[in-house]
Scaffold this active site. Structure first.
Site, PDB file in Angstrom:
ATOM      1  N   GLU A 197      17.153  48.972  67.468  1.00  5.43           N
ATOM      2  CA  GLU A 197      16.338  49.252  66.277  1.00  5.43           C
ATOM      3  C   GLU A 197      15.197  50.209  66.628  1.00  5.43           C
ATOM      4  O   GLU A 197      14.016  49.921  66.394  1.00  5.43           O
ATOM      5  CB  GLU A 197      15.830  47.946  65.640  1.00  5.43           C
ATOM      6  N   GLU A 319      24.469  43.515  64.979  1.00  6.61           N
ATOM      7  CA  GLU A 319      23.709  42.411  64.381  1.00  6.61           C
ATOM      8  C   GLU A 319      24.153  42.274  62.937  1.00  6.61           C
ATOM      9  O   GLU A 319      24.075  43.234  62.167  1.00  6.61           O
ATOM     10  CB  GLU A 319      22.198  42.668  64.434  1.00  6.61           C
TER      11      GLU A 319
END
Ligand code: AHR
Length: 514
Positions: A197, A319
């Protein structure tokens, strides 16, 4: 052509989706002879972060614990996880990865420096679970490690040395340090995430800046002594198509994989919503949101196709899963949530979607393995429960590395989040002489009669298992750990070459056909 096949074709032609949406019967055609692609087993991957009680208390209790353990790993959890045939395990984060300094997690445990876990509750991390503990766990589980490297706050040298420490067999400084710490032979580590991220907790970068960093960091992650690296770039969140565009343009086939994160968050009334207390409307909203992943994947894959027609770069959904409010009274930073049949249906629908795009989707990791978000297992001191999501992963094992069989499916729909959602979802694959079909009926009240035709292949035997319960909000608790678990399914029969299935409301079924 057999009579039953002709009949089925006629019905398929007659029931266009709009005409059919009034019916409660479902038609599926499995193109049994058209299987070309293998469903990567890595789609069934897991994720373990230093977050809440995922690692400490969930996977690891240490050798001195009164909780029965195998070299420090909880024996009950270990044994339950082995049954899932976990193909890969991602670690140490998540957001944690970009503040993790691996050298703090090696050497004698009582001498390891401590740190503050700034992302998750500000608790003190004592680093007693580090590289050796993780890689040895992977060996015990038979899972491939997926290391998530620190790009946000770490250096190129630090990441390069970590790879050397884990994988070099030579007379190199890091290999010798590893030997000093008790591990003579290197581990095999293939999957390497270069940041996580990076648009957010991993450094708040622009895609252009991150693309350059990816090129720089990945250059120095070497392949030692026969260890090959599958380098994965930090990818987009949900609907951020520009991130994918820039990474494909600037990095392209220098990366083996590009990640994507997609969470099913119930944004119903401002909060994420309770994991166990929800209305029927909220339930359908969640189902709609989880199914939206197909549209999101399509758009990211379309961009990837533009730059990589040969599909050399894998899309890694590293994820995904449900994200609800934490259980009342628990630390908000620990993301501890219960798991109902709704979660199981979200898992079943999502895995059915991933199987379909197996030519581009090479990996997926549900968040997370124990005690965090949509977990497989919940623990409380020495007690453990398997969640409904665990059971879905166990039932769906049959698809791992099986040949994907394309299907046509006609089912009635319901309008959810402005889109028509079919009430039944399915996926089929073939392996070792067996065809497996996974089916999910998301309708809360009405069963479906499903007719499955195998395009010429004549089924002779069928057996199956079902996961369902009385109320959609039901969940397994430490006092009633087996309320929801798979049982034998007797609702299918073969008639004139067609498989007829009575699929109860809110249920998930796996069928094995010979
Ligand atoms: O899975 C929980 C967190 O969600 C991860 O640490 C992060 O990558 C994502 O935002």
């Amino acid at each position: 052509m057999k009579k039953s096949v002709i009949l089925f074709s006629a019905v398929l032609l007659f029931f266009t989706p709009s005409a059919y949406s009034q019916q409660k019967d479902v038609l599926i055609r499995v193109h049994a002879g058209q299987g070309k692609q293998i469903i990567s087993k890595h789609i069934y991957g897991q994720f373990a972060e230093h977050l809440g009680s995922c690692i400490y208390g969930g996977l690891w209790v240490g050798e001195g614990s009164s909780i029965p353990n195998t070299n420090g790993y909880r024996t009950d959890v270990l044994e339950a996880l082995k049954k899932l045939q976990i193909p890969n395990l991602r670690w140490p984060g998540g957001c944690f990865a970009d503040e993790y300094h691996w050298m703090d997690g090696i050497g004698p445990r009582d001498q390891r420096p401590k740190m503050v876990n700034n992302n998750w509750g500000g608790v003190v991390e004592d680093n007693s679970f580090g590289t050796h503990e993780f890689l040895n766990l992977c060996e015990l589980l038979g899972a491939e490690p997926y290391i998530s490297g620190n790009v946000g706050s770490g250096t190129v040298e630090e990441l390069a040395k970590w790879v050397e420490y884990m994988t070099s067999d030579g007379d190199s400084p890091m290999a010798n340090l590893r030997r000093k710490n008790g591990r003579e032979k290197p581990w095999k580590v293939r999957f390497l995430g270069v940041g996580n991220e990076s648009w957010g907790c991993g450094g708040n970068m622009t895609p252009e800046y991150y693309a350059d960093l990816y090129r720089r960091y990945s250059t120095y992650c070497r392949e030692f002594d026969g260890n090959t690296l599958f380098k994965i770039a930090s990818g987009a969140s949900d609907y951020d198509y520009n991130w994918t565009e820039v990474l494909m343009k600037k990095v392209g086939t220098r990366m083996k994989g590009l990640s994507l994160h997609y969470y099913t968050v119930t944004g119903w009334s401002g909060s994420k919503g309770s994991a166990t207390g929800f209305s029927d409307d909220e339930y359908y909203w969640t189902i709609g949101k989880s199914l939206e992943i197909e549209e999101v994947l399509d758009k990211h894959m379309e961009i990837m196709d533009k730059y990589d027609r040969k599909k050399q770069v894998g899309l890694m959904v590293d994820e995904w899963g449900t994200w609800f409010d934490v259980e009342p009274g628990t630390n908000p930073g620990f993301l501890y949530q219960q798991n109902t049949l709704r979660d199981a249906l979200v898992a079943a629908l999502t895995l059915n979607v991933f199987n379909k795009y197996t030519d581009r989707i090479q990996m997926a990791n549900i968040a997370q393995i124990v005690n965090v978000l949509q977990s497989m297992i919940l623990t409380e001191n020495e007690r453990m429960v398997l969640t409904p999501t665990y059971h879905v992963f166990e039932m769906y094992r049959v698809h791992q590395d099986a040949t994907y069989l394309p299907i046509d499916l006609i089912a009635d729909t319901r309008v959810i989040r402005d889109r028509k959602v079919p009430m039944v979802s399915a996926s089929a694959s073939r392996k070792d002489g067996f065809t497996h079909i996974t089916l999910a009926n998301v309708d809360l009240d009405t069963a479906r009669e499903v007719k499955i035709d195998f395009s010429g292949l004549n089924p002779s035997q069928v057996s199956g298992r079902i996961l369902t319960t009385k109320s959609i909000t039901d969940h397994n608790t430490f006092d009633r750990p087996n309320l929801i678990q798979p049982v034998a399914f007797n609702g299918s029969r073969i008639e004139k070459g067609v498989l007829n299935v009575s699929l109860p409301a809110k249920s998930i079924v796996v069928l094995e056909i010979k």
